[in-house]
Design a protein around this motif. Structure first.
Motif, PDB file in Angstrom:
ATOM      1  N   TYR A  80       0.840  -1.200   0.000  1.00 12.55           N
ATOM      2  CA  TYR A  80       0.000   0.000   0.000  1.00 12.55           C
ATOM      3  C   TYR A  80       0.872   1.246   0.000  1.00 12.55           C
ATOM      4  O   TYR A  80       2.014   1.231   0.482  1.00 12.55           O
ATOM      5  CB  TYR A  80      -0.883   0.050   1.249  1.00 12.55           C
ATOM      6  N   LEU A  81       0.307   2.329  -0.529  1.00 19.56           N
ATOM      7  CA  LEU A  81       0.806   3.661  -0.227  1.00 19.56           C
ATOM      8  C   LEU A  81      -0.098   4.208   0.862  1.00 19.56           C
ATOM      9  O   LEU A  81      -1.324   4.090   0.784  1.00 19.56           O
ATOM     10  CB  LEU A  81       0.766   4.550  -1.462  1.00 19.56           C
ATOM     11  N   LYS A  82       0.511   4.783   1.881  1.00 18.80           N
ATOM     12  CA  LYS A  82      -0.260   5.242   3.036  1.00 18.80           C
ATOM     13  C   LYS A  82      -0.102   6.753   3.177  1.00 18.80           C
ATOM     14  O   LYS A  82       1.011   7.282   3.109  1.00 18.80           O
ATOM     15  CB  LYS A  82       0.206   4.534   4.305  1.00 18.80           C
ATOM     16  N   ILE A  83      -1.204   7.427   3.374  1.00 18.95           N
ATOM     17  CA  ILE A  83      -1.248   8.879   3.536  1.00 18.95           C
ATOM     18  C   ILE A  83      -1.607   9.195   4.974  1.00 18.95           C
ATOM     19  O   ILE A  83      -2.497   8.563   5.554  1.00 18.95           O
ATOM     20  CB  ILE A  83      -2.295   9.500   2.592  1.00 18.95           C
ATOM     21  N   VAL A  84      -0.927  10.168   5.571  1.00 19.10           N
ATOM     22  CA  VAL A  84      -1.343  10.702   6.857  1.00 19.10           C
ATOM     23  C   VAL A  84      -1.678  12.176   6.652  1.00 19.10           C
ATOM     24  O   VAL A  84      -0.883  12.944   6.108  1.00 19.10           O
ATOM     25  CB  VAL A  84      -0.272  10.500   7.952  1.00 19.10           C
ATOM     26  N   ALA A  85      -2.892  12.536   7.048  1.00 15.82           N
ATOM     27  CA  ALA A  85      -3.394  13.905   6.903  1.00 15.82           C
ATOM     28  C   ALA A  85      -3.914  14.358   8.264  1.00 15.82           C
ATOM     29  O   ALA A  85      -5.050  14.029   8.640  1.00 15.82           O
ATOM     30  CB  ALA A  85      -4.506  13.954   5.855  1.00 15.82           C
ATOM     31  N   PRO A  86      -3.120  15.088   9.037  1.00 17.44           N
ATOM     32  CA  PRO A  86      -3.536  15.477  10.388  1.00 17.44           C
ATOM     33  C   PRO A  86      -4.752  16.403  10.388  1.00 17.44           C
ATOM     34  O   PRO A  86      -4.887  17.277   9.528  1.00 17.44           O
ATOM     35  CB  PRO A  86      -2.303  16.206  10.946  1.00 17.44           C
ATOM     36  N   MET A  87      -5.607  16.183  11.368  1.00 15.34           N
ATOM     37  CA  MET A  87      -6.712  17.111  11.638  1.00 15.34           C
ATOM     38  C   MET A  87      -6.419  17.917  12.899  1.00 15.34           C
ATOM     39  O   MET A  87      -6.793  19.077  13.003  1.00 15.34           O
ATOM     40  CB  MET A  87      -8.027  16.335  11.776  1.00 15.34           C
ATOM     41  N   HIS A  88      -5.726  17.288  13.847  1.00 14.45           N
ATOM     42  CA  HIS A  88      -5.208  17.961  15.038  1.00 14.45           C
ATOM     43  C   HIS A  88      -3.840  17.353  15.322  1.00 14.45           C
ATOM     44  O   HIS A  88      -3.636  16.163  15.135  1.00 14.45           O
ATOM     45  CB  HIS A  88      -6.131  17.781  16.243  1.00 14.45           C
ATOM     46  N   GLY A  89      -2.914  18.175  15.816  1.00 12.18           N
ATOM     47  CA  GLY A  89      -1.575  17.680  16.073  1.00 12.18           C
ATOM     48  C   GLY A  89      -0.765  17.617  14.795  1.00 12.18           C
ATOM     49  O   GLY A  89      -1.162  18.127  13.752  1.00 12.18           O
ATOM     50  N   ARG A  90       0.388  16.974  14.862  1.00  7.39           N
ATOM     51  CA  ARG A  90       1.259  16.875  13.699  1.00  7.39           C
ATOM     52  C   ARG A  90       1.900  15.504  13.663  1.00  7.39           C
ATOM     53  O   ARG A  90       1.914  14.782  14.660  1.00  7.39           O
ATOM     54  CB  ARG A  90       2.327  17.971  13.726  1.00  7.39           C
ATOM     55  N   ALA A  91       2.441  15.172  12.505  1.00  4.25           N
ATOM     56  CA  ALA A  91       3.091  13.878  12.319  1.00  4.25           C
ATOM     57  C   ALA A  91       4.376  14.072  11.527  1.00  4.25           C
ATOM     58  O   ALA A  91       4.443  14.919  10.625  1.00  4.25           O
ATOM     59  CB  ALA A  91       2.166  12.910  11.586  1.00  4.25           C
ATOM     60  N   GLY A  92       5.392  13.295  11.859  1.00  7.51           N
ATOM     61  CA  GLY A  92       6.642  13.289  11.112  1.00  7.51           C
ATOM     62  C   GLY A  92       6.872  11.921  10.514  1.00  7.51           C
ATOM     63  O   GLY A  92       7.001  10.933  11.237  1.00  7.51           O
TER      64      GLY A  92
END
Length: 321
Positions: A80-92
Motif C-alpha cells: 500500500y501507499l499510506k497517507i497521513v493527513a492530520p486534523m489535530h496535532g502533527r506527524a513526522g
C-alpha cells in the motif's frame, strides 16, 4: 451503507491499554510496531471503513510512534501507499532517508513495502488513507523520490485530493457499495495527479530536496560521532553552512535540532530495554554522541518530561512487592 470498524481503549483497563493498542495497530495496519514514548497513561480510538479497495481510518490517540522494520516488511502480504493527513496535532514521516512533518491542512505519503517510522509527538487526530500501490503506479513516475515528502494540501490538486479524502470518510456511512467504490477510485486518481505534480516541481526545490537527503544520510552514518557538527557536515558535503541551513528552511527542525532529536530517539529506544542485556544510561548517552552528561539529562527531560532513570523505571513497569 458501508460497514465501519471501531476500536477504543475506553472500555479497557488503564494498565492494559498500551499493549491492547499495540496489538490493534499491528493487526489493522498489517504489521506495525508502536511505542508510547515511555508514557504510562494512554487512550486511543480508531474508526475505519472501505471505499472500494481504499481504506480510510480516523485515528485519535495520545502521543505515540510507529515503526516498520525490514522484518515486518517481509511479513507483509499487500503493498500500500499510506497517507497521513492530520486534523489535530502533527506527524513526522521518515522513509528512504527523508523526513516530512505535516500539520492540519497538509498531507504526506509513504510506502508500506519499505521501512518507515511515523512520529506523533503530541495528542493527534489523523485521517489515514491506504491505497493499493497498483492504483497509483504511473508509467514514468518514480515513487521512491516522492515518499516522505510534504505533498501539500494548501492549494492546487493536492488540496482537492485532501478535501476529497476528508469528505469521503465523512460520507461513507451514507454511500452504497458502488458509490464507495467510485469514491475510492477518485481518491486514487487525485493522489496520482498530486504525485505527478510534485514530481514536476522546480529544479531549485528538487536540488534542495537532494541536498537534504545527502545531509540526512551523512547524519545517519555519523550520528554516534561526538564531533558531528554543522561545520563537519559542510566540509564533508563540500558546501557552505548557509546552504545546509537553507536546506532545512521551512522545516519544524533546524539541522542542529534534527541531529539532537535523532540522538535522543536512539537513546530512548535503548533506555526502554530493561532486561538483563540492558546497558547503563551513561554508556548509552556516550555511545550516541552525548559527551556532556548534564546536557544529555537536561534535553532528555525536556523531550520526555522525565529524567533518564525515571524514564527507564517507568518503562520497566511498577515495582513488585
Amino acid at each position: 451503507m458501508t460497514a465501519a470498524t471501531l476500536v477504543s481503549t475506553d472500555n479497557v483497563a488503564p494498565r492494559e491499554r498500551a499493549p491492547v493498542w499495540r496489538e490493534w495497530v499491528w493487526k489493522h495496519f498489517g504489521g506495525l510496531e508502536a511505542d508510547l514514548y515511555g508514557d504510562t497513561e494512554f487512550d486511543g480510538h480508531m474508526a475505519s471503513a472501505h471505499a472500494g479497495d481504499v481504506i480510510l481510518t480516523r485515528l485519535e490517540a495520545n502521543r505515540h510512534r510507529v515503526v516498520r522494520t525490514a522484518g515486518m516488511v517481509r511479513a507483509s502480504d499487500a503493498g500500500y501507499l499510506k497517507i497521513v493527513a492530520p486534523m489535530h496535532g502533527r506527524a513526522g514521516v521518515e522513509q528512504m532517508g527523508r523526513q516530512a512533518w505535516v500539520s492540519p491542512g497538509g498531507w504526506t505519503i509513504y510506502d508500506t513495502t519499505g521501512c518507515y517510522a511515523v512520529e506523533n509527538p503530541e495528542r493527534v487526530e489523523h485521517l489515514i488513507v491506504m491505497l493499493p500501490k497498483a492504483l497509483i503506479v504511473e508509467r514514468g513516475l518514480q515513487l521512491e523520490s516522492l515518499m516522505a515528502r510534504h505533498v501539500g494540501g494548501a492549494s492546487g490538486i493536492s488540496r482537492v485530493a485532501l478535501t476529497t479524502m476528508r469528505s469521503t470518510y465523512q460520507e461513507l456511512p451514507n454511500m452504497s457499495a458502488a458509490a464507495a467504490q467510485g469514491a475510492g477510485e477518485l481518491i486514487a486518481q487525485l493522489v496520482r495527479l498530486s504525485l505527478i505534480e510534485l514530481a514536476g516541481q522546480s529544479t531549485a526545490l528538487t536540488q534542495r530536496e537532494a541536498l537534504k537527503d545527502r545531509i540526512r544520510a551523512y547524519v545517519a552514518t555519523n550520528l554516534r560521532d561526538p564531533a558531528l557538527s554543522i561545520e563537519q557536515i559542510a566540509l564533508a558535503l563540500n558546501c557552505s553552512k548557509r546552504h545546509l541551513h537553507n536546506a532545512f528552511a521551512g522545516e519544524d527542525d533546524t539541522l542542529a535540532s534534527y541531529i539532537l532529536r535523532l540522538r535522543l530517539q536512539a537513546c530512548i529506544r535503548e533506555i526502554q530495554q530493561t532486561g538483563p542485556q540492558s546497558r547503563a544510561i551513561t554508556g548509552i548517552a556516550l555511545s550516541w554522541g552525548f559527551n556532556n552528561l548534564s546536557h544529555f539529562s537536561r534535553v532528555f527531560r525536556e523531550h520526555t518530561g522525565q529524567s533518564p532513570s525515571a524514564f527507564r523505571q517507568a518503562a520497566a513497569g511498577p515495582l513488585q512487592h
